[in-house]
Design a protein around this motif. Structure first.
Motif, mmCIF file in Angstrom:
data_model
loop_
_atom_site.group_PDB
_atom_site.id
_atom_site.type_symbol
_atom_site.label_atom_id
_atom_site.label_comp_id
_atom_site.label_asym_id
_atom_site.label_seq_id
_atom_site.Cartn_x
_atom_site.Cartn_y
_atom_site.Cartn_z
ATOM 1 N N HIS A 104 20.590 0.958 -2.374
ATOM 2 C CA HIS A 104 21.292 0.103 -1.416
ATOM 3 C C HIS A 104 22.737 -0.160 -1.864
ATOM 4 O O HIS A 104 23.673 -0.061 -1.079
ATOM 5 C CB HIS A 104 20.533 -1.215 -1.250
ATOM 6 C CG HIS A 104 20.839 -1.871 0.040
ATOM 7 N ND1 HIS A 104 19.928 -2.604 0.755
ATOM 8 C CD2 HIS A 104 21.976 -1.905 0.770
ATOM 9 C CE1 HIS A 104 20.489 -3.058 1.853
ATOM 10 N NE2 HIS A 104 21.739 -2.644 1.887
ATOM 11 N N HIS A 108 26.574 1.032 -0.273
ATOM 12 C CA HIS A 108 27.799 0.249 -0.064
ATOM 13 C C HIS A 108 29.010 0.987 -0.634
ATOM 14 O O HIS A 108 30.049 1.073 -0.002
ATOM 15 C CB HIS A 108 27.690 -1.123 -0.738
ATOM 16 C CG HIS A 108 26.839 -2.101 0.010
ATOM 17 N ND1 HIS A 108 27.324 -3.253 0.563
ATOM 18 C CD2 HIS A 108 25.517 -2.092 0.301
ATOM 19 C CE1 HIS A 108 26.343 -3.922 1.152
ATOM 20 N NE2 HIS A 108 25.221 -3.235 1.002
ATOM 21 N N CYS A 202 25.448 -8.205 4.558
ATOM 22 C CA CYS A 202 24.217 -7.444 4.297
ATOM 23 C C CYS A 202 23.091 -8.361 3.858
ATOM 24 O O CYS A 202 23.305 -9.295 3.105
ATOM 25 C CB CYS A 202 24.470 -6.393 3.221
ATOM 26 S SG CYS A 202 23.018 -5.359 2.948
ATOM 27 N N HIS A 206 20.571 -6.054 -4.047
ATOM 28 C CA HIS A 206 21.545 -5.178 -4.719
ATOM 29 C C HIS A 206 21.522 -5.390 -6.219
ATOM 30 O O HIS A 206 21.088 -6.428 -6.694
ATOM 31 C CB HIS A 206 22.952 -5.481 -4.180
ATOM 32 C CG HIS A 206 23.032 -5.463 -2.689
ATOM 33 N ND1 HIS A 206 22.693 -6.547 -1.929
ATOM 34 C CD2 HIS A 206 23.372 -4.479 -1.829
ATOM 35 C CE1 HIS A 206 22.835 -6.241 -0.639
ATOM 36 N NE2 HIS A 206 23.237 -4.983 -0.554
HETATM 37 ZN ZN LIG Z 1 23.445 -4.081 1.234
#
Ligand SMILES: [Zn+2]
Length: 404
Positions: A104, A108, A202, A206
């Protein structure tokens, strides 16, 4: 309502909680808790897996699903059914979750780099077990991809902190630098910031620093539609696994080639050419065989008036036999070929012969039983009799029709 502990600390792998609800659905047990460290499927990130244990039961969680304010842990139950108020201990499948966090965060970084270098917007994102995909407005080529990967790698090595900010209302200075606009959100808006590389809303989990992503590798990219390109990529530990899978495939394929020297695409081209040559040769030989077979058949044809009747008990499959039969009658005016095998019968005529093959087959079926159909030129089917007997009867019927 389930309290989402994974937002407070995405590195929390184990904790205790209280059961709020239990249900059976889709052949699985669903458990709802007052708080959880399990991330529910959403925003392209898959739901968490792990174990939830209580006194006398154990739930192997295969997926985590969000329903409004609640989070359900879905899986296979062993032992007694949990009840409201039970205290449970939950433990994440950490490898699964940590890899998802690496993928993830990697997304980004990759999306930010594609935006910075080429002004490409990421519209879709999905994590799968073996790779991830994003959708962007292309176009793309391998040179662009490599440049983006090198830039992403530079950012990873820089060990840039990944931080989360929560807002009830977004300040204008944040809105101005967002890579992606905020869509509908329940409650607070979460903004994920990677230094000055990326600021984007989001709801996923992360890693703490770009360094933890390890590696971002694009596997392939292709055009999906007008202004829509898909990029498949992979990060972290999954990148090593995936690259090994592809490299093994590559080297083992090359090992199986007559010439084992790379590049593989040249070897494949050579094999294709060899195959084409062989196919052409097979075709030549097939026609040679047909010619000999045809001559032998004509040699023992029976004449009825101006017409020739040829019978043949055949072992070839129907497709091959039919190709031969059609070719044979087309080259021999006034000829009928009656062909029978254990599995089928096939009657084919040259167009000059004034008898319908469909009608002939029907007469044979009327006498011997079976089924089939076709046209005046070609009829096929199954008849319930020995091939020799079928041909005898067919020859008799054909004689009658020709002499009528
Ligand atoms: Zn994210």
């Amino acid at each position: 309502m389930t309290k989402r502990l994974y937002y407070e600390d995405p590195y929390l792998r184990e904790t205790e909680a209280r059961v709020l609800g239990v249900r059976e659905k889709t052949g699985k047990t669903w458990v709802r808790l007052d708080k959880t460290i399990f991330y529910p499927e959403g925003g392209g990130q898959p739901g968490d897996r792990g174990i939830i244990e209580g006194d006398g039961f154990r739930l192997t969680v295969e997926n985590t699903i969000e329903e409004g304010e609640d989070i359900w842990h879905v899986g296979r139950l062993e032992g007694r059914k949990p009840k409201e108020g039970d205290i449970v201990r939950m433990r994440l499948d950490w490898e699964w979750r940590y890899e998802n966090m690496r993928q993830h965060t990697g997304q980004h970084i990759l999306s930010a780099v594609l935006k910075k270098l080429y002004d490409l917007d990421t519209t879709g994102f999905q994590i799968f077990e073996s790779h991830n995909k994003i959708e962007v407005n292309g176009p793309l080529n391998w040179e662009m991809i490599e440049k983006a990967e090198l830039e992403a790698s530079r950012l990873i090595i820089k060990d840039i902190p990944v931080t989360i900010e929560e807002y009830k209302y977004l300040p204008d200075d944040i809105v101005a630098i967002l890579r992606k606009h905020v869509t509908k959100v329940k409650g607070k808006i979460r903004i994920v910031r990677i230094g000055d590389v990326d600021v984007t809303p989001c709801g996923g989990t992360h890693v703490r620093s770009t360094r933890e992503v390890g590696l971002i590798k694009v596997l392939r990219f292709y055009k999906k539609g007008k202004n829509l390109w898909r990029i498949e990529f992979v990060c972290g530990g999954r990148a090593i696994r995936k690259l090994n899978e592809l490299l093994r495939d590559y080297w083992e394929s090359l090992e199986g080639m007559p010439n084992k020297n790379p590049p593989l695409r040249e070897r494949v081209k050579e094999l294709r050419e060899t195959m084409k040559g062989l196919e052409d040769r097979i075709d030549e030989l097939r026609h040679e065989l047909w010619r000999w077979k045809g001559e032998a058949l004509l040699g023992r044809a029976q004449e009825v008036g101006h017409y020739n009747i040829v019978t043949l008990v055949e072992k070839w499959d129907m497709k091959n036999a039919q190709a031969f039969a059609v070719d044979f009658v087309s080259k021999n005016p006034g000829t009928v070929l009656l062909l029978a095998s254990e599995k089928y019968v096939l009657f084919v005529r040259n167009e000059e012969v004034p008898v319908s093959m469909k009608e002939l087959l029907q007469r044979v079926i009327d006498e011997l039983g079976g089924k089939g159909g076709g046209t005046d030129n070609l009829a096929k089917g199954r008849v319930e009799a020995d091939p020799e007997d079928v041909l005898e009867v067919a020859k008799e019927k054909l004689r009658e029709l020709l002499e009528a």
